[in-house]
Design a protein around this motif. Structure first.
Motif, mmCIF file in Angstrom:
data_model
loop_
_atom_site.group_PDB
_atom_site.id
_atom_site.type_symbol
_atom_site.label_atom_id
_atom_site.label_comp_id
_atom_site.label_asym_id
_atom_site.label_seq_id
_atom_site.Cartn_x
_atom_site.Cartn_y
_atom_site.Cartn_z
ATOM 1 N N VAL A 70 0.210 1.063 -1.763
ATOM 2 C CA VAL A 70 -0.586 1.052 -0.533
ATOM 3 C C VAL A 70 -0.626 2.499 -0.056
ATOM 4 C CG1 VAL A 70 -0.787 0.160 1.824
ATOM 5 C CG2 VAL A 70 0.139 -1.296 0.008
ATOM 6 N N PHE A 71 -1.829 3.093 -0.044
ATOM 7 C CA PHE A 71 -1.957 4.513 0.265
ATOM 8 C C PHE A 71 -2.381 4.710 1.716
ATOM 9 C CE2 PHE A 71 -1.718 8.367 -2.327
ATOM 10 C CZ PHE A 71 -1.762 9.264 -1.277
ATOM 11 N N CYS A 72 -1.518 5.346 2.496
ATOM 12 C CA CYS A 72 -1.836 5.673 3.890
ATOM 13 C C CYS A 72 -2.272 7.137 3.909
ATOM 14 C CB CYS A 72 -0.618 5.463 4.779
ATOM 15 S SG CYS A 72 0.039 3.795 4.676
ATOM 16 N N GLY A 73 -3.566 7.334 3.878
ATOM 17 C CA GLY A 73 -4.125 8.684 3.807
ATOM 18 C C GLY A 73 -5.629 8.543 3.788
ATOM 19 N N VAL A 90 -4.225 -0.125 -6.465
ATOM 20 C CA VAL A 90 -4.123 0.873 -5.385
ATOM 21 C C VAL A 90 -4.987 0.412 -4.220
ATOM 22 C CG1 VAL A 90 -4.509 3.279 -4.722
ATOM 23 C CG2 VAL A 90 -3.708 2.740 -7.036
ATOM 24 N N LEU A 91 -4.343 0.232 -3.067
ATOM 25 C CA LEU A 91 -5.072 -0.188 -1.866
ATOM 26 C C LEU A 91 -5.072 0.974 -0.870
ATOM 27 C CD1 LEU A 91 -3.497 -3.748 -1.315
ATOM 28 C CD2 LEU A 91 -5.519 -3.160 -2.689
ATOM 29 N N LEU A 92 -6.244 1.345 -0.395
ATOM 30 C CA LEU A 92 -6.338 2.354 0.672
ATOM 31 C C LEU A 92 -6.076 1.611 1.981
ATOM 32 C CD1 LEU A 92 -7.055 5.242 1.616
ATOM 33 C CD2 LEU A 92 -9.454 4.543 1.654
ATOM 34 N N ALA A 93 -5.026 2.032 2.696
ATOM 35 C CA ALA A 93 -4.558 1.240 3.842
ATOM 36 C C ALA A 93 -5.635 1.037 4.909
ATOM 37 C CB ALA A 93 -3.331 1.898 4.450
ATOM 38 N N ALA A 94 -6.490 2.025 5.121
ATOM 39 C CA ALA A 94 -7.534 1.879 6.152
ATOM 40 C C ALA A 94 -8.906 2.018 5.513
ATOM 41 C CB ALA A 94 -7.368 2.943 7.228
ATOM 42 N N ALA A 95 -9.735 1.034 5.734
ATOM 43 C CA ALA A 95 -11.099 1.085 5.194
ATOM 44 C C ALA A 95 -11.805 2.307 5.763
ATOM 45 C CB ALA A 95 -11.855 -0.176 5.594
ATOM 46 N N GLU A 96 -12.609 2.940 4.952
ATOM 47 C CA GLU A 96 -13.436 4.059 5.398
ATOM 48 C C GLU A 96 -12.658 5.279 5.865
ATOM 49 O OE1 GLU A 96 -16.227 2.395 8.166
ATOM 50 O OE2 GLU A 96 -16.677 0.805 6.723
ATOM 51 N N LYS A 276 -6.186 9.247 10.952
ATOM 52 C CA LYS A 276 -5.639 8.391 11.995
ATOM 53 C C LYS A 276 -6.256 6.987 11.997
ATOM 54 C CE LYS A 276 -2.644 11.294 13.567
ATOM 55 N NZ LYS A 276 -2.652 12.409 12.653
ATOM 56 N N LYS A 277 -7.134 6.708 11.010
ATOM 57 C CA LYS A 277 -7.665 5.338 10.911
ATOM 58 C C LYS A 277 -6.574 4.376 10.451
ATOM 59 C CE LYS A 277 -12.499 6.458 10.249
ATOM 60 N NZ LYS A 277 -13.560 6.847 9.316
ATOM 61 N N THR A 278 -5.531 4.897 9.839
ATOM 62 C CA THR A 278 -4.439 4.031 9.365
ATOM 63 C C THR A 278 -3.496 3.719 10.523
ATOM 64 O OG1 THR A 278 -4.552 5.162 7.248
ATOM 65 C CG2 THR A 278 -2.652 3.748 7.616
ATOM 66 N N THR A 279 -3.399 2.427 10.830
ATOM 67 C CA THR A 279 -2.462 1.954 11.852
ATOM 68 C C THR A 279 -1.636 0.833 11.209
ATOM 69 O OG1 THR A 279 -4.047 0.288 12.549
ATOM 70 C CG2 THR A 279 -4.097 2.403 13.748
ATOM 71 N N LEU A 280 -0.584 0.376 11.880
ATOM 72 C CA LEU A 280 0.191 -0.740 11.325
ATOM 73 C C LEU A 280 -0.694 -1.971 11.187
ATOM 74 C CD1 LEU A 280 3.667 -0.384 13.115
ATOM 75 C CD2 LEU A 280 2.937 0.512 10.894
ATOM 76 N N ASP A 281 -1.586 -2.197 12.158
ATOM 77 C CA ASP A 281 -2.499 -3.351 12.076
ATOM 78 C C ASP A 281 -3.389 -3.245 10.835
ATOM 79 O OD1 ASP A 281 -2.361 -4.709 15.020
ATOM 80 O OD2 ASP A 281 -2.126 -2.528 15.108
ATOM 81 N N ALA A 282 -3.910 -2.021 10.589
ATOM 82 C CA ALA A 282 -4.796 -1.832 9.426
ATOM 83 C C ALA A 282 -4.030 -2.086 8.129
ATOM 84 C CB ALA A 282 -5.363 -0.412 9.436
ATOM 85 N N ILE A 283 -2.784 -1.623 8.072
ATOM 86 C CA ILE A 283 -1.978 -1.817 6.853
ATOM 87 C C ILE A 283 -1.757 -3.320 6.612
ATOM 88 C CG2 ILE A 283 0.294 -1.414 5.810
ATOM 89 C CD1 ILE A 283 0.394 1.234 7.437
ATOM 90 N N ASP A 285 -3.588 -5.823 7.699
ATOM 91 C CA ASP A 285 -4.865 -6.436 7.332
ATOM 92 C C ASP A 285 -5.179 -6.168 5.848
ATOM 93 O OD1 ASP A 285 -7.337 -7.774 8.228
ATOM 94 O OD2 ASP A 285 -8.237 -5.865 7.579
ATOM 95 N N THR A 286 -5.028 -4.932 5.434
ATOM 96 C CA THR A 286 -5.327 -4.563 4.038
ATOM 97 C C THR A 286 -4.400 -5.280 3.067
ATOM 98 O OG1 THR A 286 -6.151 -2.405 4.685
ATOM 99 C CG2 THR A 286 -5.346 -2.589 2.426
ATOM 100 N N MET A 287 -3.114 -5.323 3.393
ATOM 101 C CA MET A 287 -2.167 -5.951 2.468
ATOM 102 C C MET A 287 -2.360 -7.455 2.418
ATOM 103 S SD MET A 287 1.254 -3.703 3.180
ATOM 104 C CE MET A 287 2.313 -4.184 1.832
ATOM 105 N N SER A 288 -2.643 -8.078 3.562
ATOM 106 C CA SER A 288 -2.762 -9.541 3.520
ATOM 107 C C SER A 288 -4.052 -9.982 2.844
ATOM 108 C CB SER A 288 -2.592 -10.175 4.904
ATOM 109 O OG SER A 288 -3.321 -9.463 5.848
ATOM 110 N N ARG A 289 -5.081 -9.150 2.915
ATOM 111 C CA ARG A 289 -6.337 -9.530 2.236
ATOM 112 C C ARG A 289 -6.489 -8.837 0.877
ATOM 113 N NH1 ARG A 289 -11.147 -8.393 4.511
ATOM 114 N NH2 ARG A 289 -10.440 -6.665 5.804
ATOM 115 N N LYS A 290 -5.533 -8.001 0.525
ATOM 116 C CA LYS A 290 -5.610 -7.170 -0.708
ATOM 117 C C LYS A 290 -6.977 -6.497 -0.788
ATOM 118 C CE LYS A 290 -2.502 -10.106 -3.462
ATOM 119 N NZ LYS A 290 -2.493 -11.352 -2.712
ATOM 120 N N SER A 291 -7.380 -5.944 0.331
ATOM 121 C CA SER A 291 -8.716 -5.349 0.418
ATOM 122 C C SER A 291 -8.634 -3.836 0.184
ATOM 123 C CB SER A 291 -9.343 -5.654 1.784
ATOM 124 O OG SER A 291 -8.470 -5.229 2.803
#
Ligand code: 13P
Ligand code: SF4
Length: 315
Positions: A70-73, A90-96, A276-283, A285-291
């Motif tokens: 899970v990449f926070c960047g 590889v999941l980008l933690a925050a979309a866009e 700064k688009k990466t927040t705990l909520d975004a992480i 969301d991304t991990m639970s949907r594997k998005s």
């Protein structure tokens, strides 16, 4: 409300603890490793398994054996992780979460430019798309750009996409550097006057800036360093006060590692909205949907990997 608050809503300690627990639960479920760039918020750095600069994170991701990273960047960093470790999801933690500098050059522009300099080697800063890396002879980061340029046999270097880092390298090498006119909007806006003001406010302070800053800013600093090199410099220096010219997320590690020293940001505008688009909520969301799964077409990946491997052989 600051921009940072807008990106990362204020939470109570109990809410944060609950979010952290959920991240750790998902991490187990996905057999994931979380990596975060030094510019991420304190909350995000706090749940990461590895925090570092672009070079350190590339090295870590290349070696990871986990099913999921899970990449926070930002996107180019997650692409690099996939290029070096295609067996992992590889999941980008925050979309866009995307780097505006990387978007300043595309393949057509690179090919057109390259055609004018048949003798030159193309050195691409890792803050670029997989396609640009694939069209390069070798990649570099801000931590190794001078060594990478020195390592190539060609005397002429086409440097993409960061003109500021390219200019900084040109002051450290005898090679002929031809610079693509891209830049990081965050570092580009830091002015020489802001550095002069900080020097007046804190005359005893060391001034550390990122080589993505403009030449006149770098000239006024004591050192131009990658983010992790700044951390090392601050730890090893006998100085007690520092003025810092890079994205504000780095202040978190600087202060954690040096509680007895003071750090001042050179400008309140040193905030990368994409980081700064990466927040705990975004992480979560991304991990639970594997998005936000990041992949690169195999043909591009292999060419980009060659350029990255050459860089990793230099450091
Ligand atoms: P480093 O952490 O490699 O110095 O990179 C800075 C940067 O701008 C990443 O986007
Ligand atoms: Fe891109 Fe600059 Fe943000 Fe780094 S700080 S991700 S170079 S816009």
């Amino acid at each position: 409300m600051t921009l940072h608050d807008a990106c990362s809503p204020q939470r109570s300690e109990a809410e944060l603890a609950h979010l952290r627990e959920e991240v750790f639960r998902l991490k187990e479920e996905l057999r994931a490793v979380i990596v975060a760039h030094n510019y991420q918020s304190a909350e995000v750095q706090g749940i990461a398994d590895f925090v570092g600069d672009s070079l350190e994170l590339a090295l870590v991701c290349a070696e990871l054996k986990s099913d999921t990273i899970v990449f926070c960047g930002v996107d180019f960093m997650a692409e690099t992780a996939f290029i070096l470790n295609p067996g992992a999801t590889v999941l980008l933690a925050a979309a866009e979460a995307s780097c505006p500098m990387a978007a300043m050059i595309d393949e057509d522009a690179l090919n057109e430019w390259r055609a004018n300099y048949p003798q030159a080697a193309v050195v691409s800063y890792v803050n670029s798309t997989a396609a640009i890396k694939a069209g390069s002879d070798i990649c570099c980061t801000s931590a190794n750009a001078v060594a990478v340029v020195e390592s190539v046999p060609n005397e002429e270097i086409l440097f993409v996409p960061d003109r500021n880092l390219g200019h900084y390298v040109s002051t450290k090498t005898t090679k002929r550097m031809i610079l693509y006119p891209g830049y990081c909007p965050i570092h580009e806006h830091l002015s020489a006057e802001e550095v002069r003001q900080a020097r007046r406010d804190y005359p005893e302070a060391r001034g550390l800036v990122h080589p993505e800053c403009r030449a006149e800013v770098i000239e006024l600093a004591d050192a131009a360093l990658s983010t992790s090199q700044m951390l090392r410099y601050a730890r090893e220096s006998s100085a007690k006060r520092f003025v810092i010219g890079t994205e504000e997320g780095l202040l978190h590690q600087l202060r954690v590692q040096n509680p007895e020293k003071s750090f001042h940001l050179l400008s309140p505008n040193l905030i990368c909205v994409d980081m700064k688009k990466t927040t705990l909520d975004a992480i979560i969301d991304t991990m639970s949907r594997k998005s936000n799964r990041i992949t690169v077409p195999e043909e591009v990946r292999l060419k980009a990997k060659r350029a990255l491997d050459r860089m990793l052989a230099v450091v």
